[in-house]
Design a protein around this motif. Structure first.
Motif, PDB file in Angstrom:
ATOM      1  N   SER A  48       0.326 -33.805 -45.751  1.00  0.00           N
ATOM      2  CA  SER A  48      -1.282 -32.781 -46.201  1.00  0.00           C
ATOM      3  C   SER A  48      -0.667 -31.269 -46.974  1.00  0.00           C
ATOM      4  N   LYS A  49      -1.143 -31.654 -47.975  1.00  0.00           N
ATOM      5  CA  LYS A  49      -0.980 -30.209 -48.571  1.00  0.00           C
ATOM      6  C   LYS A  49      -2.213 -29.532 -49.274  1.00  0.00           C
ATOM      7  N   MET A  50      -2.695 -27.770 -49.457  1.00  0.00           N
ATOM      8  CA  MET A  50      -3.747 -27.919 -49.590  1.00  0.00           C
ATOM      9  C   MET A  50      -4.065 -26.899 -51.486  1.00  0.00           C
ATOM     10  N   GLU A  51      -5.353 -28.150 -52.045  1.00  0.00           N
ATOM     11  CA  GLU A  51      -5.264 -27.589 -53.319  1.00  0.00           C
ATOM     12  C   GLU A  51      -5.557 -25.805 -53.845  1.00  0.00           C
ATOM     13  N   HIS A  52      -6.126 -25.142 -52.620  1.00  0.00           N
ATOM     14  CA  HIS A  52      -6.318 -24.021 -52.764  1.00  0.00           C
ATOM     15  C   HIS A  52      -6.440 -23.622 -50.703  1.00  0.00           C
ATOM     16  N   ALA A  53      -5.678 -22.340 -50.988  1.00  0.00           N
ATOM     17  CA  ALA A  53      -5.935 -21.447 -49.444  1.00  0.00           C
ATOM     18  C   ALA A  53      -5.459 -19.977 -49.477  1.00  0.00           C
ATOM     19  N   LEU A  54      -6.163 -19.472 -48.464  1.00  0.00           N
ATOM     20  CA  LEU A  54      -6.133 -17.805 -48.222  1.00  0.00           C
ATOM     21  C   LEU A  54      -4.832 -18.414 -46.822  1.00  0.00           C
ATOM     22  N   ILE A  55      -3.315 -17.840 -46.843  1.00  0.00           N
ATOM     23  CA  ILE A  55      -2.264 -17.930 -45.923  1.00  0.00           C
ATOM     24  C   ILE A  55      -2.596 -16.445 -45.640  1.00  0.00           C
ATOM     25  N   TYR A  56      -2.904 -16.303 -44.128  1.00  0.00           N
ATOM     26  CA  TYR A  56      -2.797 -14.772 -43.577  1.00  0.00           C
ATOM     27  C   TYR A  56      -1.757 -14.936 -42.333  1.00  0.00           C
ATOM     28  N   LEU A  57      -1.097 -14.231 -42.966  1.00  0.00           N
ATOM     29  CA  LEU A  57       0.010 -13.946 -41.883  1.00  0.00           C
ATOM     30  C   LEU A  57      -0.064 -12.409 -41.127  1.00  0.00           C
ATOM     31  N   THR A  58       0.670 -12.838 -39.324  1.00  0.00           N
ATOM     32  CA  THR A  58       0.370 -11.826 -38.716  1.00  0.00           C
ATOM     33  C   THR A  58       2.235 -10.781 -39.117  1.00  0.00           C
ATOM     34  N   GLY A  59       2.721 -11.758 -38.726  1.00  0.00           N
ATOM     35  CA  GLY A  59       4.221 -11.977 -38.075  1.00  0.00           C
ATOM     36  C   GLY A  59       4.251 -12.763 -36.703  1.00  0.00           C
ATOM     37  N   MET A  60       5.134 -13.602 -36.033  1.00  0.00           N
ATOM     38  CA  MET A  60       5.269 -14.063 -35.378  1.00  0.00           C
ATOM     39  C   MET A  60       7.071 -13.532 -35.277  1.00  0.00           C
ATOM     40  N   SER A  61       6.778 -13.312 -33.271  1.00  0.00           N
ATOM     41  CA  SER A  61       7.941 -12.688 -32.448  1.00  0.00           C
ATOM     42  C   SER A  61       9.194 -14.162 -33.163  1.00  0.00           C
ATOM     43  N   VAL A  62       8.574 -15.369 -32.962  1.00  0.00           N
ATOM     44  CA  VAL A  62       9.739 -17.195 -33.151  1.00  0.00           C
ATOM     45  C   VAL A  62      10.042 -16.384 -33.765  1.00  0.00           C
ATOM     46  N   HIS A  63       9.706 -15.932 -34.872  1.00  0.00           N
ATOM     47  CA  HIS A  63      10.713 -15.770 -36.510  1.00  0.00           C
ATOM     48  C   HIS A  63      11.907 -14.576 -35.748  1.00  0.00           C
ATOM     49  N   ASP A  64      11.983 -13.004 -35.565  1.00  0.00           N
ATOM     50  CA  ASP A  64      12.615 -12.515 -34.291  1.00  0.00           C
ATOM     51  C   ASP A  64      13.459 -13.530 -34.096  1.00  0.00           C
TER      52      ASP A  64
END
Length: 324
Positions: free
Chosen positions: A285-301
Motif C-alpha cells: 500500500s503506497k500513497m498518492e500524496h504525503a507529508l513525511i515527518y521524521l523526528t530521528g529514531m535511536s534505532v537508526h543510531d
C-alpha cells in the motif's frame, strides 16, 4: 572500544542506507524499540544550550544511547558548537563501544529521509528539491541519488555562499544534474518531491508555494523549530516515524497549543489506527500524496553503530548480518 570519525568515514552512503533499512525492518517486526527520549533546553549567553538523549534496545543483543550537546540559535540558524557520541553496548559479549556520532548522525539521517520517501511513494521520483544546504541536506542528496533514478536535484538556501558551497561539494558526489535557485519559490516548480532540513523557528514553506507536489519530507523533531505551516500540515496525510516524538516537535506542539490538532491528518488504517513509517516498509500500500515527518529514531543510531562495530571487530555472523 573507541570508534573515531576517521573510521566512520570509511563507510559509504550505501552502507547507511542498508543499516537504516535493517533498522526499519526490525522496528516493523517489533524486534527493536526506541526508548523515550530526554530533551533539555536552557538559555546560555544568548544561545540555546540544547541536550538530547536518544536510546534504543535490541533485547539480548545491543543497547544504544546517543547524546547530542549543542549551542545554537534557531532564530538565525546559527550553530556555535555541537558534540555528539553514541554509546553502544554489546550485551552478548559484554563490550562497550563509543562512537563519534557527528558523521553517523548526518549520514543515517540522509539515508532515513530518502528511505522514507521510497517506502511511501506511489509515483516514480525523477526530480527532487532540497531546501537547505547543510550537512543533512548534502546527505539527503546523496541518498536520493542512490535510491532514485534522478534527472536533477534542485536546491536552495538563504545565503548565496551556502548554495555555492553545496554545488562545489556535491557535483562530484551525485549523478543527477544540480540546479541552484535563489528562493524556495523558484526551486519547487516541476519537482516530484521536496525534502527539507532547515533549523528555523518560523515556517518557511506553506501551501501557497507548495502546489501540486505529491511528497514533502521534513527532517524535524526539534521542539524549538517549525519548518512547515499549519495549513500545509492540514493539507496532506501525515506519516511520522514515531508518534510520541512527533507530538513533541515544533509543528505539532504549535498545533496542539492552538487547538488545531483535530485538523492534522495522520495516515490511518481502516480501523483508525495511526500508521507510522515502519508500517510502509514491506507494505504494498503506497500513497498518492504525503507529508513525511521524521523526528530521528535511536534505532537508526543503534543499527548504524552495530553495523560499523561488527565490521571493525570482524564479528562473523553478527546480529546485523552485514556483509560489505
Amino acid at each position: 572500544m573507541l570508534i573515531t570519525e576517521s573510521i566512520v568515514n570509511d563507510f559509504s552512503m550505501d552502507d547507511f542506507i542498508w543499516g537504516c533499512h535493517r533498522a526499519n525492518q526490525l522496528l516493523e517486526s517489533e524486534v527493536v524499540s526506541n526508548l523515550p527520549r530526554k530533551e533539555r533546553v536552557e538559555e546560555c549567553g544568548g544561545l540555546d544550550r540544547f541536550r538530547l538523549e536518544m536510546c534504543s534496545m535490541w533485547p539480548g543483543l545491543y543497547k544504544a544511547c546517543k547524546i547530542i550537546d549543542e549551542r545554537s540559535d534557531v532564530t538565525t540558524g546559527r550553530l556555535s558548537k555541537r558534540i555528539a557520541h553514541i554509546d553502544l553496548y554489546d550485551i552478548k559479549n559484554d563490550v562497550s563501544i563509543k562512537l563519534d556520532a557527528g558523521n553517523v548522525t548526518d549520514m543515517r539521517t540522509g539515508a532515513a529521509g530518502a528511505l522514507a520517501l521510497n517506502y511511501v511513494k506511489k509515483h516514480s521520483i525523477r526530480t527532487i528539491a532540497i531546501i537547505g544546504t547543510g550537512r543533512i541536506a548534502r546527505n539527503l542528496a546523496m541518498a536520493c541519488d542512490i535510491l532514485f533514478e534522478l534527472d536533477h536535484i534542485s536546491f536552495t538556501s538563504r545565503k548565496k555562499e551556502n548554495r555555492q558551497a553545496f554545488l562545489r561539494a556535491m557535483k562530484s558526489k551525485v549523478n543527477a544534474t544540480l540546479k541552484m535557485f535563489p528562493t524556495i519559490e523558484d526551486c519547487l516548480p516541476g519537482v516530484d518531491a521536496v525534502l527539507m532540513a532547515v533549523p528555523t523557528a518560523s515556517p518557511i514553506i506553506n501551501s501557497s508555494i507548495f502546489d501540486s507536489i505529491p511528497y514533502l519530507v521534513v527532517i524535524g523533531g526539534d521542539s524549538r523549530t517549525r519548518q512547515v505551516s499549519q495549513e500545509l500540515m492540514e493539507k496532506y496525510p501525515i506519516v511520522v516515524d514515531d508518534i510520541m516524538q512527533a507530538k513533541n516537535s515544533g509543528e505539532f506542539i504549535w498545533a496542539y497549543d492552538n487547538r488545531f490538532d483535530d485538523l492534522l491528518r495522520f495516515a490511518k488504517n481502516t480501523s483508525g489506527e495511526v500508521l507510522t513509517l515502519d508500517k510502509y516498509v514491506q507494505s504494498s500500500s503506497k500513497m498518492e500524496h504525503a507529508l513525511i515527518y521524521l523526528t530521528g529514531m535511536s534505532v537508526h543510531d543503534l543499527c548504524s553503530a552495530a553495523m560499523i562495530y561488527e565490521k571493525i571487530a570482524r564479528i562473523e555472523g553478527g546480529p546485523m548480518g552485514y556483509v560489505r
